[in-house]
Design a protein around this motif. Structure first.
Motif, PDB file in Angstrom:
ATOM      1  N   ASP A  13      38.986  37.639  52.432  1.00 38.78           N
ATOM      2  CA  ASP A  13      38.334  38.007  53.701  1.00 38.78           C
ATOM      3  C   ASP A  13      38.223  39.526  53.866  1.00 38.78           C
ATOM      4  OD1 ASP A  13      38.286  35.339  55.498  1.00 38.78           O
ATOM      5  OD2 ASP A  13      40.082  35.373  54.239  1.00 38.78           O
ATOM      6  N   GLY A  14      37.003  39.993  54.092  1.00 38.12           N
ATOM      7  CA  GLY A  14      36.798  41.424  54.341  1.00 38.12           C
ATOM      8  C   GLY A  14      36.798  42.255  53.072  1.00 38.12           C
ATOM      9  N   THR A  15      36.998  41.614  51.917  1.00 37.40           N
ATOM     10  CA  THR A  15      36.999  42.372  50.659  1.00 37.40           C
ATOM     11  C   THR A  15      35.971  41.747  49.700  1.00 37.40           C
ATOM     12  OG1 THR A  15      39.344  42.902  51.011  1.00 37.40           O
ATOM     13  CG2 THR A  15      38.453  43.338  48.826  1.00 37.40           C
ATOM     14  N   PHE A  16      36.340  40.650  49.055  1.00 36.51           N
ATOM     15  CA  PHE A  16      35.398  39.975  48.154  1.00 36.51           C
ATOM     16  C   PHE A  16      34.304  39.299  48.985  1.00 36.51           C
ATOM     17  CE2 PHE A  16      34.632  36.705  44.690  1.00 36.51           C
ATOM     18  CZ  PHE A  16      34.335  37.597  43.687  1.00 36.51           C
ATOM     19  N   VAL A  17      34.713  38.751  50.122  1.00 38.72           N
ATOM     20  CA  VAL A  17      33.804  38.043  51.019  1.00 38.72           C
ATOM     21  C   VAL A  17      33.518  38.918  52.235  1.00 38.72           C
ATOM     22  CG1 VAL A  17      33.615  36.025  52.532  1.00 38.72           C
ATOM     23  CG2 VAL A  17      34.693  35.788  50.292  1.00 38.72           C
ATOM     24  N   GLY A  18      32.259  38.930  52.679  1.00 39.86           N
ATOM     25  CA  GLY A  18      31.932  39.718  53.874  1.00 39.86           C
ATOM     26  C   GLY A  18      30.555  40.350  53.757  1.00 39.86           C
ATOM     27  N   ASP A  19      30.070  40.512  52.535  1.00 39.22           N
ATOM     28  CA  ASP A  19      28.721  41.028  52.328  1.00 39.22           C
ATOM     29  C   ASP A  19      28.132  40.244  51.153  1.00 39.22           C
ATOM     30  OD1 ASP A  19      26.411  42.354  51.579  1.00 39.22           O
ATOM     31  OD2 ASP A  19      27.231  44.352  51.924  1.00 39.22           O
ATOM     32  N   GLN A  20      27.388  39.202  51.507  1.00 39.70           N
ATOM     33  CA  GLN A  20      26.924  38.241  50.501  1.00 39.70           C
ATOM     34  C   GLN A  20      26.012  38.872  49.450  1.00 39.70           C
ATOM     35  OE1 GLN A  20      24.712  34.929  52.069  1.00 39.70           O
ATOM     36  NE2 GLN A  20      26.166  33.514  51.150  1.00 39.70           N
ATOM     37  N   GLU A  21      25.147  39.764  49.924  1.00 39.87           N
ATOM     38  CA  GLU A  21      24.201  40.385  48.995  1.00 39.87           C
ATOM     39  C   GLU A  21      24.957  41.231  47.960  1.00 39.87           C
ATOM     40  OE1 GLU A  21      21.053  42.301  51.235  1.00 39.87           O
ATOM     41  OE2 GLU A  21      20.517  43.427  49.417  1.00 39.87           O
ATOM     42  N   ALA A  22      25.934  41.991  48.461  1.00 38.73           N
ATOM     43  CA  ALA A  22      26.719  42.844  47.554  1.00 38.73           C
ATOM     44  C   ALA A  22      27.537  41.979  46.586  1.00 38.73           C
ATOM     45  CB  ALA A  22      27.643  43.748  48.368  1.00 38.73           C
ATOM     46  N   LEU A  23      28.021  40.830  47.058  1.00 40.50           N
ATOM     47  CA  LEU A  23      28.807  39.949  46.184  1.00 40.50           C
ATOM     48  C   LEU A  23      27.928  39.370  45.076  1.00 40.50           C
ATOM     49  CD1 LEU A  23      31.407  38.522  45.421  1.00 40.50           C
ATOM     50  CD2 LEU A  23      30.897  36.765  47.115  1.00 40.50           C
ATOM     51  N   THR A  24      26.709  38.982  45.430  1.00 40.54           N
ATOM     52  CA  THR A  24      25.786  38.452  44.415  1.00 40.54           C
ATOM     53  C   THR A  24      25.538  39.517  43.342  1.00 40.54           C
ATOM     54  OG1 THR A  24      24.758  37.163  46.155  1.00 40.54           O
ATOM     55  CG2 THR A  24      23.492  37.397  44.131  1.00 40.54           C
ATOM     56  N   LYS A  25      25.363  40.767  43.783  1.00 45.13           N
ATOM     57  CA  LYS A  25      25.119  41.868  42.832  1.00 45.13           C
ATOM     58  C   LYS A  25      26.332  42.089  41.940  1.00 45.13           C
ATOM     59  CE  LYS A  25      21.851  45.016  44.993  1.00 45.13           C
ATOM     60  NZ  LYS A  25      21.806  46.112  45.931  1.00 45.13           N
ATOM     61  N   LEU A  26      27.508  42.059  42.547  1.00 42.09           N
ATOM     62  CA  LEU A  26      28.740  42.282  41.773  1.00 42.09           C
ATOM     63  C   LEU A  26      28.913  41.193  40.719  1.00 42.09           C
ATOM     64  CD1 LEU A  26      31.492  43.854  41.434  1.00 42.09           C
ATOM     65  CD2 LEU A  26      32.471  42.172  43.000  1.00 42.09           C
ATOM     66  N   LEU A  27      28.669  39.944  41.114  1.00 38.75           N
ATOM     67  CA  LEU A  27      28.854  38.837  40.170  1.00 38.75           C
ATOM     68  C   LEU A  27      27.833  38.923  39.037  1.00 38.75           C
ATOM     69  CD1 LEU A  27      29.704  35.962  42.690  1.00 38.75           C
ATOM     70  CD2 LEU A  27      31.274  37.212  41.202  1.00 38.75           C
ATOM     71  N   GLN A  28      26.628  39.369  39.353  1.00 36.76           N
ATOM     72  CA  GLN A  28      25.600  39.547  38.321  1.00 36.76           C
ATOM     73  C   GLN A  28      26.003  40.667  37.366  1.00 36.76           C
ATOM     74  OE1 GLN A  28      23.012  37.374  38.001  1.00 36.76           O
ATOM     75  NE2 GLN A  28      22.803  38.412  36.029  1.00 36.76           N
ATOM     76  N   PHE A  29      26.550  41.742  37.941  1.00 38.63           N
ATOM     77  CA  PHE A  29      27.035  42.880  37.146  1.00 38.63           C
ATOM     78  C   PHE A  29      28.114  42.408  36.148  1.00 38.63           C
ATOM     79  CE2 PHE A  29      30.380  46.288  37.075  1.00 38.63           C
ATOM     80  CZ  PHE A  29      29.693  47.245  36.350  1.00 38.63           C
ATOM     81  N   PHE A  30      29.018  41.561  36.624  1.00 38.18           N
ATOM     82  CA  PHE A  30      30.057  41.034  35.728  1.00 38.18           C
ATOM     83  C   PHE A  30      29.437  40.140  34.650  1.00 38.18           C
ATOM     84  CE2 PHE A  30      33.684  41.395  39.114  1.00 38.18           C
ATOM     85  CZ  PHE A  30      33.891  42.705  38.737  1.00 38.18           C
ATOM     86  N   LYS A  31      28.459  39.322  35.060  1.00 41.47           N
ATOM     87  CA  LYS A  31      27.801  38.410  34.095  1.00 41.47           C
ATOM     88  C   LYS A  31      27.104  39.195  32.994  1.00 41.47           C
ATOM     89  CE  LYS A  31      26.729  34.095  36.384  1.00 41.47           C
ATOM     90  NZ  LYS A  31      25.927  33.751  37.540  1.00 41.47           N
ATOM     91  N   ASP A  32      26.492  40.320  33.375  1.00 43.58           N
ATOM     92  CA  ASP A  32      25.738  41.130  32.418  1.00 43.58           C
ATOM     93  C   ASP A  32      26.646  41.973  31.522  1.00 43.58           C
ATOM     94  OD1 ASP A  32      23.481  40.157  33.587  1.00 43.58           O
ATOM     95  OD2 ASP A  32      23.099  41.933  34.828  1.00 43.58           O
ATOM     96  N   SER A  33      27.923  42.003  31.838  1.00 42.36           N
ATOM     97  CA  SER A  33      28.845  42.856  31.088  1.00 42.36           C
ATOM     98  C   SER A  33      29.216  42.171  29.772  1.00 42.36           C
ATOM     99  CB  SER A  33      30.103  43.102  31.901  1.00 42.36           C
ATOM    100  OG  SER A  33      29.736  43.686  33.121  1.00 42.36           O
ATOM    101  N   PRO A  34      29.481  42.975  28.749  1.00 43.45           N
ATOM    102  CA  PRO A  34      29.779  42.375  27.448  1.00 43.45           C
ATOM    103  C   PRO A  34      31.100  41.597  27.418  1.00 43.45           C
ATOM    104  CG  PRO A  34      29.964  44.776  27.383  1.00 43.45           C
ATOM    105  CD  PRO A  34      29.408  44.434  28.706  1.00 43.45           C
ATOM    106  N   ASP A  35      32.025  41.929  28.279  1.00 43.05           N
ATOM    107  CA  ASP A  35      33.317  41.232  28.276  1.00 43.05           C
ATOM    108  C   ASP A  35      33.465  40.408  29.545  1.00 43.05           C
ATOM    109  OD1 ASP A  35      34.645  42.532  25.908  1.00 43.05           O
ATOM    110  OD2 ASP A  35      34.105  44.284  27.110  1.00 43.05           O
ATOM    111  N   GLU A  36      34.152  39.280  29.396  1.00 46.23           N
ATOM    112  CA  GLU A  36      34.416  38.449  30.569  1.00 46.23           C
ATOM    113  C   GLU A  36      35.470  39.101  31.459  1.00 46.23           C
ATOM    114  OE1 GLU A  36      34.793  33.882  31.058  1.00 46.23           O
ATOM    115  OE2 GLU A  36      35.069  34.420  28.946  1.00 46.23           O
ATOM    116  N   VAL A  37      35.296  38.956  32.752  1.00 46.37           N
ATOM    117  CA  VAL A  37      36.255  39.518  33.708  1.00 46.37           C
ATOM    118  C   VAL A  37      37.056  38.371  34.325  1.00 46.37           C
ATOM    119  CG1 VAL A  37      36.486  40.868  35.831  1.00 46.37           C
ATOM    120  CG2 VAL A  37      34.626  41.393  34.234  1.00 46.37           C
ATOM    121  N   ALA A  38      38.365  38.414  34.167  1.00 47.74           N
ATOM    122  CA  ALA A  38      39.205  37.384  34.811  1.00 47.74           C
ATOM    123  C   ALA A  38      39.231  37.653  36.316  1.00 47.74           C
ATOM    124  CB  ALA A  38      40.621  37.444  34.242  1.00 47.74           C
ATOM    125  N   LEU A  39      39.280  36.580  37.084  1.00 48.80           N
ATOM    126  CA  LEU A  39      39.283  36.713  38.549  1.00 48.80           C
ATOM    127  C   LEU A  39      40.579  36.147  39.108  1.00 48.80           C
ATOM    128  CD1 LEU A  39      35.885  35.443  40.001  1.00 48.80           C
ATOM    129  CD2 LEU A  39      36.884  37.728  40.236  1.00 48.80           C
TER     130      LEU A  39
END
Ligand code: GLC
Ligand code: MG
Length: 246
Positions: A13-39
């Protein structure tokens, strides 16, 4: 999680969640990265409440889920609770005594929780009661950790709990040796995990209590809010393309 070179440990709450558009961008950024990011999600919510949020917000399944302000750790496989951490949390834990002591403070409203792995309250009055309650627990020699967040939430936890201790335990046991990580938070219950000394970010919309943290090289203050702040900090610590890692 043991095989992933990168790891994001984040409050919800208020960190990962709270700005949906920014979260979609962040997740896409991780997807496009050469290494997998653990969550790793590290939340104040209890398990069912965290699961509700995860499904409402369509969040990716985490590699590990830490709930109840670091009193519980769940593994990705079937959300199995970590038995060692659970046993550690039960040592010297006296929830009934804590509730009894709190009953002397009418402005502390006990939160309704599914179990007593922590005892939490919502403050409906002067902040003075918080300090008096804190003192009463010490005077009665109750083993505990005390966390006050957002000028509203009081969490009394077993001694040695908290998001910081739980996360450190999970990283030591289950993350890759030398994993490159980022820790993200926005309020008082995140203080201890943001103070571990690992690369960390206080997102732009953080509660004022976090602005009192000692400055340190690994503690980044983002301008952007929520997931946008995480993205900003990720680039700060690890670059746009993670081949440029320091
Ligand atoms: C979340 C939890 C609440 C807790 C607070 C602070 O809002 O739902 O129970 O007191 O975080 O940790
Ligand atoms: Mg938060």
């Amino acid at each position: 999680m043991e095989n992933k070179k990168y790891l994001l440990a984040t409050d919800l709450d208020g960190t990962f969640v709270g700005d949906q558009e920014a979260l979609t961008k962040l997740l896409q950024f991780f997807k496009d990265s050469p290494d997998e990011v653990a969550l790793v999600y590290v939340t104040g919510r209890h398990l069912t409440s965290a699961q509700t949020l995860m499904s409402e917000e369509d969040l990716p399944s985490p590699d590990m889920l830490i709930t109840d302000v670091g009193t519980s750790i769940y593994h990705a496989d079937g959300l199995r609770e970590d038995p060692y951490w659970k046993a550690r949390m039960q040592k010297d834990w006296q929830p009934e005594r804590i509730v009894e002591i709190a009953s002397a403070f009418p402005s502390l409203n006990k939160q309704k929780l599914p179990d007593d792995r922590r005892v939490s309250f919502t403050l409906s009055g002067d902040v003075g009661a918080v300090n008096e309650f804190k003192k009463a627990l010490v005077d009665e020699s109750i083993a505990h950790s005390f966390i006050f967040s957002s000028n509203r939430d009081i969490d009394v936890l077993p001694l040695g709990a908290g998001k910081g201790n739980a996360l450190e335990y999970a990283l030591d046991r289950y993350a890759m040796n030398g994993v490159k990580l980022l820790i993200a938070g926005d309020s008082g219950n995140d203080w201890d995990m943001l103070s571990l000394g690992h690369p960390s970010v206080i997102v732009g919309n953080a509660q004022p209590e976090l602005l009192e943290m000692e400055p340190c090289e690994n503690l980044f203050h983002a301008n952007e809010k929520c997931a946008g702040g995480i993205h900003e900090a990720w680039v700060h610590f690890y670059g746009e393309h993670r081949q440029t890692v320091r």
